[in-house]
Motif scaffolding. Structure first.
Motif, short mmCIF file in Angstrom:
data_model
loop_
_atom_site.label_atom_id
_atom_site.label_comp_id
_atom_site.label_asym_id
_atom_site.label_seq_id
_atom_site.Cartn_x
_atom_site.Cartn_y
_atom_site.Cartn_z
N GLU A 132 0.81 -1.21 0.00
CA GLU A 132 0.00 0.00 0.00
C GLU A 132 0.85 1.27 0.00
OE1 GLU A 132 -2.68 -0.06 3.26
OE2 GLU A 132 -3.63 -1.95 2.70
N SER A 133 2.15 1.13 -0.16
CA SER A 133 3.04 2.30 -0.05
C SER A 133 2.80 3.33 -1.14
CB SER A 133 4.50 1.84 -0.07
OG SER A 133 4.79 1.13 -1.27
N ALA A 134 2.27 2.90 -2.29
CA ALA A 134 2.03 3.85 -3.39
C ALA A 134 0.57 4.25 -3.51
CB ALA A 134 2.51 3.25 -4.71
N PHE A 135 -0.27 3.87 -2.54
CA PHE A 135 -1.70 4.16 -2.64
C PHE A 135 -2.01 5.64 -2.40
CE2 PHE A 135 -3.70 -0.27 -1.79
CZ PHE A 135 -3.01 -0.75 -2.88
N ILE A 136 -1.25 6.29 -1.51
CA ILE A 136 -1.54 7.67 -1.12
C ILE A 136 -0.42 8.56 -1.62
CG2 ILE A 136 -2.00 9.22 0.78
CD1 ILE A 136 -2.85 6.85 2.43
N ASN A 137 -0.73 9.45 -2.57
CA ASN A 137 0.26 10.42 -3.05
C ASN A 137 0.30 11.66 -2.16
OD1 ASN A 137 1.00 8.84 -5.27
ND2 ASN A 137 -0.75 9.59 -6.46
N SER A 138 -0.84 12.03 -1.60
CA SER A 138 -0.90 13.18 -0.70
C SER A 138 -2.12 13.02 0.18
CB SER A 138 -0.97 14.49 -1.49
OG SER A 138 -2.14 14.53 -2.30
N GLY A 139 -2.09 13.65 1.33
CA GLY A 139 -3.24 13.60 2.21
C GLY A 139 -3.24 12.36 3.09
N PHE A 140 -4.38 12.11 3.72
CA PHE A 140 -4.51 11.02 4.69
C PHE A 140 -5.80 10.27 4.42
CE2 PHE A 140 -6.42 9.59 8.70
CZ PHE A 140 -5.49 8.63 9.08
N ASP A 141 -5.70 8.95 4.46
CA ASP A 141 -6.88 8.10 4.31
C ASP A 141 -6.86 7.09 5.45
OD1 ASP A 141 -8.83 6.23 3.61
OD2 ASP A 141 -8.58 6.65 1.48
N PRO A 142 -7.87 7.11 6.34
CA PRO A 142 -7.82 6.26 7.53
C PRO A 142 -7.89 4.77 7.23
CG PRO A 142 -9.97 7.32 7.31
CD PRO A 142 -9.07 7.96 6.29
N ILE A 143 -8.38 4.37 6.06
CA ILE A 143 -8.50 2.94 5.76
C ILE A 143 -7.29 2.40 5.03
CG2 ILE A 143 -11.02 3.13 5.70
CD1 ILE A 143 -10.85 2.84 2.66
N ILE A 144 -6.32 3.25 4.70
CA ILE A 144 -5.11 2.82 4.01
C ILE A 144 -3.92 3.04 4.93
CG2 ILE A 144 -3.59 3.21 2.03
CD1 ILE A 144 -6.02 4.05 0.44
N SER A 145 -3.18 1.98 5.19
CA SER A 145 -2.06 2.08 6.12
C SER A 145 -0.82 2.67 5.47
CB SER A 145 -1.74 0.70 6.69
OG SER A 145 -1.33 -0.18 5.66
N GLY A 146 -0.69 2.51 4.15
CA GLY A 146 0.48 3.04 3.46
C GLY A 146 1.73 2.21 3.63
N ILE A 147 1.60 0.96 4.09
CA ILE A 147 2.76 0.10 4.29
C ILE A 147 2.55 -1.19 3.51
CG2 ILE A 147 3.23 1.05 6.57
CD1 ILE A 147 1.93 -1.46 7.76
N GLN A 148 3.54 -2.05 3.53
CA GLN A 148 3.41 -3.36 2.92
C GLN A 148 2.89 -4.34 3.96
OE1 GLN A 148 6.61 -6.46 1.51
NE2 GLN A 148 6.23 -5.07 -0.20
N GLN A 149 1.66 -4.81 3.75
CA GLN A 149 1.04 -5.74 4.68
C GLN A 149 1.34 -7.17 4.25
OE1 GLN A 149 -2.90 -5.00 6.13
NE2 GLN A 149 -2.94 -2.93 5.26
N SER A 150 1.45 -8.04 5.24
CA SER A 150 1.79 -9.43 4.97
C SER A 150 1.01 -10.33 5.91
CB SER A 150 3.30 -9.66 5.15
OG SER A 150 3.64 -11.00 4.92
N SER A 151 0.53 -11.45 5.38
CA SER A 151 -0.26 -12.37 6.20
C SER A 151 -0.02 -13.80 5.74
CB SER A 151 -1.75 -12.04 6.11
OG SER A 151 -2.52 -13.00 6.79
N PRO A 152 0.41 -14.70 6.64
CA PRO A 152 0.58 -16.12 6.28
C PRO A 152 -0.71 -16.89 6.53
CG PRO A 152 1.50 -15.75 8.43
CD PRO A 152 0.96 -14.42 7.99
N ASN A 153 -0.96 -17.90 5.72
CA ASN A 153 -2.13 -18.76 5.91
C ASN A 153 -1.75 -20.21 5.63
OD1 ASN A 153 -4.87 -17.31 6.43
ND2 ASN A 153 -3.82 -16.00 4.95
N PHE A 154 -2.33 -21.10 6.42
CA PHE A 154 -2.14 -22.54 6.24
C PHE A 154 -3.42 -23.11 5.65
CE2 PHE A 154 -2.87 -26.84 7.88
CZ PHE A 154 -1.74 -27.50 7.41
#
Length: 333
Positions: free
Chosen positions: A137-159
């Motif tokens: 999500e690092s490229a989702f926000i060019n300017s401003g703030f969006d509370p539903i976007i973290s702006g980081i790379q999220q990762s989740s493992p699943n079995f």
């Protein structure tokens, strides 16, 4: 107009069976390139030889962040026993989404005939593995703030686990597999859809001899049903094999049709369409090696890109057993 374009793109993404993220190993037409183990765990060790298969798939050449997939699989019998093992590794990237997975498989094959010359075999297979999902999500926000976007790379493992069974009777075969038996955590408010990734696969086919020496024909179908979204698709396939002294060449054609439509605005009202894919396939087996290429063309009218999807498969057979079945069954012999 801008809203309409965005709407069309979103409709295409969600109706296309090749663009759904966080679903585990995508199911394309690569199983037709002598690679049924990729989708049916019961096919581990079903063949006369152990098999190593490498695939590389690239969609929409020239398009930035286009989907790409690489897989590596190996499977074979445990000595002379009816048991077999296998493993699958894959890396799948689709824009800001990516996933890496690894599965291990155990399969068991029961022979109902008196010897291995007559093919009458029931097989069971169970795969278990981990998938690491990532969303950048690092490229989702060019300017401003969006509370539903973290702006980081999220990762989740699943079995998760897959279970399947196969039945071979001389030149005929049938496979049934349930993929993603377990529920995941889910990634949005509609948890039932994104956590329930269970998919049911049913394959049936037969190989027929012809009057021409060395030429065999193989029609087959593959039906898929997704439990969470209640979507289904069907593949209608046809392959032709020609045996030579030291090699075997084969050509094929696959047609995939979604059985569920999606609505969209066409400027004059609401229309609907179903996704359609046409895939010609070509391959050659020479001694212990195999090479295949398939090209997928999306035939429905509303598409993201007119470019096709290219896929290459390299294979190597090893630890081949001395006794072969007396049948025209390329997936087993």
């Amino acid at each position: 107009m801008k809203f309409r374009i965005i709407r069309l793109v979103l409709i295409f993404i969600f109706m296309s069976p090749i663009c759904i993220a966080q679903e585990g190993l995508p199911i394309y037409s690569d199983y037709l390139t002598d690679n049924y183990y990729l989708i049916h765990p019961s096919m581990a060790g079903a063949a006369n030889c152990a098999k190593l298969r490498l695939t590389a798939r690239q969609q929409w050449l020239g398009q930035d962040e286009a989907p790409a997939l690489m897989t590596a699989s190996v499977n074979g019998r445990i000595g002379e026993s009816p048991s077999a093992v296998g493993a699958i590794f894959y890396a799948d990237k689709n824009g800001y989404h990516s996933q890496n997975g690894a599965y291990a498989t155990y399969a068991h094959h029961l022979m109902f005939s008196r010897n291995e010359i007559d093919l009458n075999m029931l097989s069971f297979g169970l795969s278990a593995g981990f998938v690491q999902y990532r969303l950048d999500e690092s490229a989702f926000i060019n300017s401003g703030f969006d509370p539903i976007i973290s702006g980081i790379q999220q990762s989740s493992p699943n079995f998760n686990m897959d279970f399947g069974m196969s039945y071979h009777l001389i030149n005929a075969y049938a496979h049934f597999t349930v993929k993603n038996l377990l529920k995941n955590d889910g990634i949005n408010n509609d948890i039932e859809i994104t956590s329930n990734l269970r998919r049911y696969l049913l394959s049936v086919g037969n190989v027929f001899k012809t009057r021409r020496e060395g030429l065999t024909l193989e029609p087959s179908i593959l039906y898929q049903y997704r439990e969470g979204t209640r979507e289904s698709t069907i593949d209608v396939n046809f392959k032709a094999y020609q045996d030579f002294e030291k090699a075997k060449m084969w050509l094929g054609l696959s047609y995939r049709q979604s059985l569920d439509g999606a609505e969209y605005l066409d400027g004059s009202g609401v229309s609907s369409q179903r996704s359609m894919y046409i895939t010609p396939i070509m391959g050659v087996n020479y001694k212990q090696f195999m090479f295949a290429y398939n090209y997928t063309y999306q035939a429905n009218s509303i598409v993201f890109n007119n470019g096709g999807f290219h896929q290459f498969t390299l294979g190597y057979n090893f630890n081949c057993r001395k006794v072969k079945y007396e049948c025209d069954c390329p997936a087993v012999n």
